[in-house]
Design a protein around this motif. Structure first.
Motif, PDB file in Angstrom:
ATOM      1  N   THR A   1       4.299   4.347   9.103  1.00  0.00           N
ATOM      2  CA  THR A   1       3.910   3.204   9.920  1.00  0.00           C
ATOM      3  C   THR A   1       3.214   3.698  11.176  1.00  0.00           C
ATOM      4  OG1 THR A   1       4.650   1.055  10.762  1.00  0.00           O
ATOM      5  CG2 THR A   1       6.076   2.951  11.221  1.00  0.00           C
ATOM      6  N   SER A   2       2.839   2.761  12.044  1.00  0.00           N
ATOM      7  CA  SER A   2       1.908   3.072  13.124  1.00  0.00           C
ATOM      8  C   SER A   2       2.570   3.477  14.430  1.00  0.00           C
ATOM      9  CB  SER A   2       0.998   1.863  13.378  1.00  0.00           C
ATOM     10  OG  SER A   2       1.755   0.672  13.514  1.00  0.00           O
ATOM     11  N   HIS A   3       3.887   3.646  14.477  1.00  0.00           N
ATOM     12  CA  HIS A   3       4.558   4.122  15.685  1.00  0.00           C
ATOM     13  C   HIS A   3       5.750   4.990  15.287  1.00  0.00           C
ATOM     14  CE1 HIS A   3       6.528   4.240  19.576  1.00  0.00           C
ATOM     15  NE2 HIS A   3       5.435   3.708  20.112  1.00  0.00           N
ATOM     16  N   PRO A   4       5.914   6.162  15.896  1.00  0.00           N
ATOM     17  CA  PRO A   4       6.987   7.082  15.484  1.00  0.00           C
ATOM     18  C   PRO A   4       8.390   6.504  15.632  1.00  0.00           C
ATOM     19  CG  PRO A   4       5.384   8.228  16.853  1.00  0.00           C
ATOM     20  CD  PRO A   4       5.032   6.776  16.921  1.00  0.00           C
ATOM     21  N   LEU A   5       8.636   5.703  16.676  1.00  0.00           N
ATOM     22  CA  LEU A   5       9.976   5.138  16.841  1.00  0.00           C
ATOM     23  C   LEU A   5      10.334   4.217  15.679  1.00  0.00           C
ATOM     24  CD1 LEU A   5      10.090   4.336  20.677  1.00  0.00           C
ATOM     25  CD2 LEU A   5      11.060   6.307  19.472  1.00  0.00           C
ATOM     26  N   ALA A   6       9.356   3.454  15.195  1.00  0.00           N
ATOM     27  CA  ALA A   6       9.610   2.555  14.074  1.00  0.00           C
ATOM     28  C   ALA A   6       9.842   3.338  12.788  1.00  0.00           C
ATOM     29  CB  ALA A   6       8.444   1.584  13.907  1.00  0.00           C
ATOM     30  N   ALA A   7       9.047   4.397  12.580  1.00  0.00           N
ATOM     31  CA  ALA A   7       9.279   5.240  11.403  1.00  0.00           C
ATOM     32  C   ALA A   7      10.663   5.878  11.481  1.00  0.00           C
ATOM     33  CB  ALA A   7       8.192   6.314  11.309  1.00  0.00           C
ATOM     34  N   GLY A   8      11.045   6.321  12.688  1.00  0.00           N
ATOM     35  CA  GLY A   8      12.342   6.949  12.847  1.00  0.00           C
ATOM     36  C   GLY A   8      13.501   6.021  12.570  1.00  0.00           C
ATOM     37  N   ILE A   9      13.411   4.780  13.054  1.00  0.00           N
ATOM     38  CA  ILE A   9      14.535   3.870  12.835  1.00  0.00           C
ATOM     39  C   ILE A   9      14.611   3.445  11.372  1.00  0.00           C
ATOM     40  CG2 ILE A   9      13.553   1.549  13.264  1.00  0.00           C
ATOM     41  CD1 ILE A   9      16.032   1.282  15.256  1.00  0.00           C
ATOM     42  N   ALA A  10      13.467   3.406  10.701  1.00  0.00           N
ATOM     43  CA  ALA A  10      13.499   3.121   9.263  1.00  0.00           C
ATOM     44  C   ALA A  10      14.233   4.226   8.514  1.00  0.00           C
ATOM     45  CB  ALA A  10      12.076   2.960   8.732  1.00  0.00           C
ATOM     46  N   ILE A  11      13.946   5.485   8.854  1.00  0.00           N
ATOM     47  CA  ILE A  11      14.643   6.599   8.209  1.00  0.00           C
ATOM     48  C   ILE A  11      16.128   6.571   8.552  1.00  0.00           C
ATOM     49  CG2 ILE A  11      14.850   9.114   8.133  1.00  0.00           C
ATOM     50  CD1 ILE A  11      12.453   8.005   6.577  1.00  0.00           C
ATOM     51  N   ASP A  12      16.459   6.277   9.806  1.00  0.00           N
ATOM     52  CA  ASP A  12      17.877   6.165  10.189  1.00  0.00           C
ATOM     53  C   ASP A  12      18.580   5.089   9.372  1.00  0.00           C
ATOM     54  OD1 ASP A  12      17.524   8.139  12.055  1.00  0.00           O
ATOM     55  OD2 ASP A  12      17.425   6.768  13.776  1.00  0.00           O
ATOM     56  N   THR A  13      17.882   3.982   9.119  1.00  0.00           N
ATOM     57  CA  THR A  13      18.466   2.889   8.337  1.00  0.00           C
ATOM     58  C   THR A  13      18.738   3.334   6.907  1.00  0.00           C
ATOM     59  OG1 THR A  13      17.302   1.283   9.727  1.00  0.00           O
ATOM     60  CG2 THR A  13      18.140   0.487   7.611  1.00  0.00           C
ATOM     61  N   LEU A  14      17.823   4.096   6.337  1.00  0.00           N
ATOM     62  CA  LEU A  14      18.059   4.641   4.996  1.00  0.00           C
ATOM     63  C   LEU A  14      19.262   5.586   5.000  1.00  0.00           C
ATOM     64  CD1 LEU A  14      14.403   5.471   3.824  1.00  0.00           C
ATOM     65  CD2 LEU A  14      15.805   3.505   3.147  1.00  0.00           C
ATOM     66  N   LYS A  15      19.353   6.424   6.013  1.00  0.00           N
ATOM     67  CA  LYS A  15      20.460   7.383   6.075  1.00  0.00           C
ATOM     68  C   LYS A  15      21.806   6.683   6.245  1.00  0.00           C
ATOM     69  CE  LYS A  15      17.859  11.332   7.940  1.00  0.00           C
ATOM     70  NZ  LYS A  15      17.685  12.232   9.104  1.00  0.00           N
ATOM     71  N   ARG A  16      21.801   5.491   6.840  1.00  0.00           N
ATOM     72  CA  ARG A  16      23.042   4.741   7.031  1.00  0.00           C
ATOM     73  C   ARG A  16      23.450   3.958   5.786  1.00  0.00           C
ATOM     74  NH1 ARG A  16      23.247   0.671  10.201  1.00  0.00           N
ATOM     75  NH2 ARG A  16      21.036   0.308  10.643  1.00  0.00           N
ATOM     76  N   GLY A  17      22.679   4.109   4.716  1.00  0.00           N
ATOM     77  CA  GLY A  17      23.021   3.424   3.472  1.00  0.00           C
ATOM     78  C   GLY A  17      22.180   2.215   3.161  1.00  0.00           C
ATOM     79  N   GLY A  18      21.200   1.907   4.008  1.00  0.00           N
ATOM     80  CA  GLY A  18      20.312   0.791   3.717  1.00  0.00           C
ATOM     81  C   GLY A  18      19.311   1.135   2.636  1.00  0.00           C
ATOM     82  N   ASN A  19      18.730   0.104   2.064  1.00  0.00           N
ATOM     83  CA  ASN A  19      17.669   0.337   1.085  1.00  0.00           C
ATOM     84  C   ASN A  19      16.309   0.161   1.751  1.00  0.00           C
ATOM     85  OD1 ASN A  19      17.274  -2.444   1.279  1.00  0.00           O
ATOM     86  ND2 ASN A  19      18.034  -2.898  -0.777  1.00  0.00           N
ATOM     87  N   ALA A  20      15.249   0.220   0.960  1.00  0.00           N
ATOM     88  CA  ALA A  20      13.901   0.169   1.523  1.00  0.00           C
ATOM     89  C   ALA A  20      13.633  -1.142   2.236  1.00  0.00           C
ATOM     90  CB  ALA A  20      12.871   0.408   0.418  1.00  0.00           C
ATOM     91  N   VAL A  21      14.217  -2.240   1.758  1.00  0.00           N
ATOM     92  CA  VAL A  21      14.037  -3.530   2.429  1.00  0.00           C
ATOM     93  C   VAL A  21      14.671  -3.505   3.810  1.00  0.00           C
ATOM     94  CG1 VAL A  21      14.790  -5.951   2.385  1.00  0.00           C
ATOM     95  CG2 VAL A  21      13.720  -4.950   0.373  1.00  0.00           C
ATOM     96  N   ASP A  22      15.912  -3.043   3.901  1.00  0.00           N
ATOM     97  CA  ASP A  22      16.583  -2.950   5.197  1.00  0.00           C
ATOM     98  C   ASP A  22      15.765  -2.100   6.173  1.00  0.00           C
ATOM     99  OD1 ASP A  22      18.895  -4.336   4.208  1.00  0.00           O
ATOM    100  OD2 ASP A  22      19.616  -2.457   3.345  1.00  0.00           O
ATOM    101  N   ALA A  23      15.296  -0.959   5.691  1.00  0.00           N
ATOM    102  CA  ALA A  23      14.550  -0.036   6.544  1.00  0.00           C
ATOM    103  C   ALA A  23      13.232  -0.639   7.004  1.00  0.00           C
ATOM    104  CB  ALA A  23      14.308   1.272   5.803  1.00  0.00           C
ATOM    105  N   ALA A  24      12.546  -1.336   6.113  1.00  0.00           N
ATOM    106  CA  ALA A  24      11.270  -1.953   6.478  1.00  0.00           C
ATOM    107  C   ALA A  24      11.475  -3.048   7.519  1.00  0.00           C
ATOM    108  CB  ALA A  24      10.577  -2.508   5.242  1.00  0.00           C
ATOM    109  N   ILE A  25      12.538  -3.832   7.381  1.00  0.00           N
ATOM    110  CA  ILE A  25      12.824  -4.879   8.376  1.00  0.00           C
ATOM    111  C   ILE A  25      13.086  -4.248   9.737  1.00  0.00           C
ATOM    112  CG2 ILE A  25      14.468  -6.663   9.067  1.00  0.00           C
ATOM    113  CD1 ILE A  25      14.871  -7.248   6.061  1.00  0.00           C
TER     114      ILE A  25
END
Length: 522
Positions: free
Chosen positions: A21-45
């Protein structure tokens, strides 16, 4: 393989999960969401909503959203675009002397659709639930984020902020410089309400009252009934062939059909024999874009008002239009657009360890939308109703309860029996052209994913040929000899994000250097 002696970036490789995505903080929180057990939908939101404070000129809770989701071989689409308020009246606007919806007026403000879409996605396709998804996001809105360089540049060019828009989106009356901390504490409060009550936290109660009261004070017709009526919907994607692959897009009111038509036209030319960044390829692309966008302007509108979509997507139509292209001479530009066009949005794509792909785009249309905002909570109002026209009887004529023609389009690429890539190309009207250029760079010219995004761009569908600095003097001279009028765009054209998934589960991510973002994996 790129030349490692020269500036550039490599594609990112991972196997557990990835976001581009277009900002590192947003990419980072998406990866954190995946690591916490979320799926791709959770991470994208999570990533998309965070972009509302990281890139507030591009997107926000007052905007619209579209998504494509690929899971287990099935692809579904979500249209979370808002409708015009019931009181929007094209005849009244014409009587006031307007020939288009004034883009920075309350008349251009359509009902926000994105929040309704995020709630539906989280409930029906997510794993964590909205409260868990938004928990780590809210502190960024409360405490602020440092303004990134490209964001600061965009901000400095947004001169139409007014009233509460200026109060909430300027710092001491000025666009913030890079590195300035910017916060939206009012929106943090809204996100807490959404986390507790989902859709009702936004479309009902104090937030809804703030939206309606603010718009009414500006002269709008918006009502609580308009908010109550807002509802996203699952839609069946549309697709078309290109070089043995299948480009997957969303149906109208988005402009995905424009990309499909343009791809069908260009498939009739031997682009692989041409220099990918030479004049001949740029010329053919510009000519196909003129024809495809002219069809867009004739046919694409609210799904309940679209006419002749099958005709637009047919092989016969593509062949007849392609025959109009002269490889040596530029045709006149199509008639001027009545609908507003722009170059502002955000796009995010996420792939998780189970292979679920999310392709999501989220926008307020022009930079800071209408330039208006709600008084109490500081929700920036999109100006998506400027995507209507005021031509009597046109399918996309402005009208109460209708959805305007949209420029924002997510995409997927299907090849050899599976979904191979999730991608999007920001840039307003450029997006269909950008989709076709990206897949042509990959399939015609064999570029790797990052190189396919990095390469110079031009865009000639709407008049003069906008051409980036990456094209040399010889190419420019050759294009002018073919009759193109060249123009230096104010900013770089678009901004792409993409993730490819190989057959053995390796994720390859790439992010456009025209933006501040990145691809991250783990």
């Amino acid at each position: 393989m790129r030349d490692f002696h020269l500036p550039g970036r490599s594609a990112v490789y991972a196997t557990n999960g990835m976001c581009a995505t277009s900002h590192p903080l947003a990419a980072g929180i998406a990866i954190d969401t995946l690591k916490r057990g979320g799926n791709a939908v959770d991470a994208a939101i999570a990533g998309a909503i965070l972009l509302g404070v990281c890139e507030p000129q591009m997107t926000g809770l007052g905007g619209d959203m579209f998504a494509l989701i690929a899971e287990g071989g099935e692809v579904s689409g979500l249209n979370a675009s808002g409708r015009a308020p019931a009181g929007l009246d094209a005849e009244a606007l014409r009587a006031e002397g307007h020939d288009a919806v004034p883009p920075y007026s309350v008349h251009a403000v359509s009902v926000p659709g994105a929040v309704d879409g995020f709630c539906r996605l989280a409930e029906e396709r997510g794993r964590l639930g909205l409260a868990d998804i938004l928990g780590p996001v809210i502190p960024y809105f409360e405490n602020g984020v440092p303004v990134a360089p490209r964001v600061a540049d965009d901000w400095s060019k947004a001169t139409h902020l007014s009233g509460d828009g200026r109060r909430h989106f300027l710092v001491d009356g000025q666009a913030p410089a890079a590195g300035t901390r910017f916060a939206l504490p009012g929106q943090a409060d809204v996100l807490r309400r959404i986390a507790r009550n989902c859709r009702a936290g936004f479309y009902e109660g104090e937030v809804a009252e703030d939206l309606v009261t603010s718009l009414r004070a500006l002269g709008g017709t918006h009502s609580q009934n308009d908010l109550d009526a807002q509802s996203c919907e699952w839609v069946t994607p549309i697709s078309g062939p290109y070089r043995g692959a299948e480009l997957i897009e969303l149906p109208p009111n988005g402009s995905g059909a424009t990309a499909l038509l343009m791809a069908r036209m260009l498939e009739r030319f031997d682009l692989s024999s041409l220099d990918p960044f030479g004049a001949e390829r740029a010329h053919l692309e510009a000519e196909a874009a003129k024809l495809a966008y002219d069809a867009r302007n004739r046919f694409i509108a609210d799904p309940d008002h679209v006419t002749r979509l099958d005709h637009m997507l047919s092989e016969e139509t593509a062949a007849r239009l392609a025959d109009l292209i002269d490889p040596e001479r530029a045709m006149p530009a199509p008639p001027p657009l009545a609908e507003a066009v722009h170059r502002d949005t955000i796009y995010i794509t996420v792939v998780d360890r189970d292979g679920m792909m999310v392709s999501l785009i989220y926008s307020v249309f022009h930079s800071f939308g209408s330039g208006l905002a709600s008084a109490k909570f500081g929700i920036g109002f999109q100006n998506r109703a400027a995507g209507f026209n005021l031509t009597p009887g046109h399918p996309n004529e402005a009208g109460g309860g209708k959805r305007p023609m949209h420029t924002i389009i997510p995409a997927l690429l299907h090849r050899e029996g599976r979904i191979e890539m999730s991608f999007g190309v920001m840039g307003g009207a450029y997006q269909p052209n950008g989709h076709v250029r990206l897949i042509s760079n990959l399939l015609d010219h064999g570029l790797d994913l990052q190189a396919a995004i990095d390469g110079p761009r031009c865009f000639g569908a709407l008049g003069p040929l906008d051409i980036e600095n990456g094209y040399g003097a010889e190419v420019r001279a050759a294009l002018e000899a073919k009759g193109h009028v060249l123009r230096q765009p104010e900013t770089a054209i678009g901004g792409a994000q993409a993730i490819r998934l190989t057959e053995d589960g390796v994720m390859i991510g790439a992010s456009d250097p025209r933006k501040d973002g990145c691809a991250l994996g783990y």
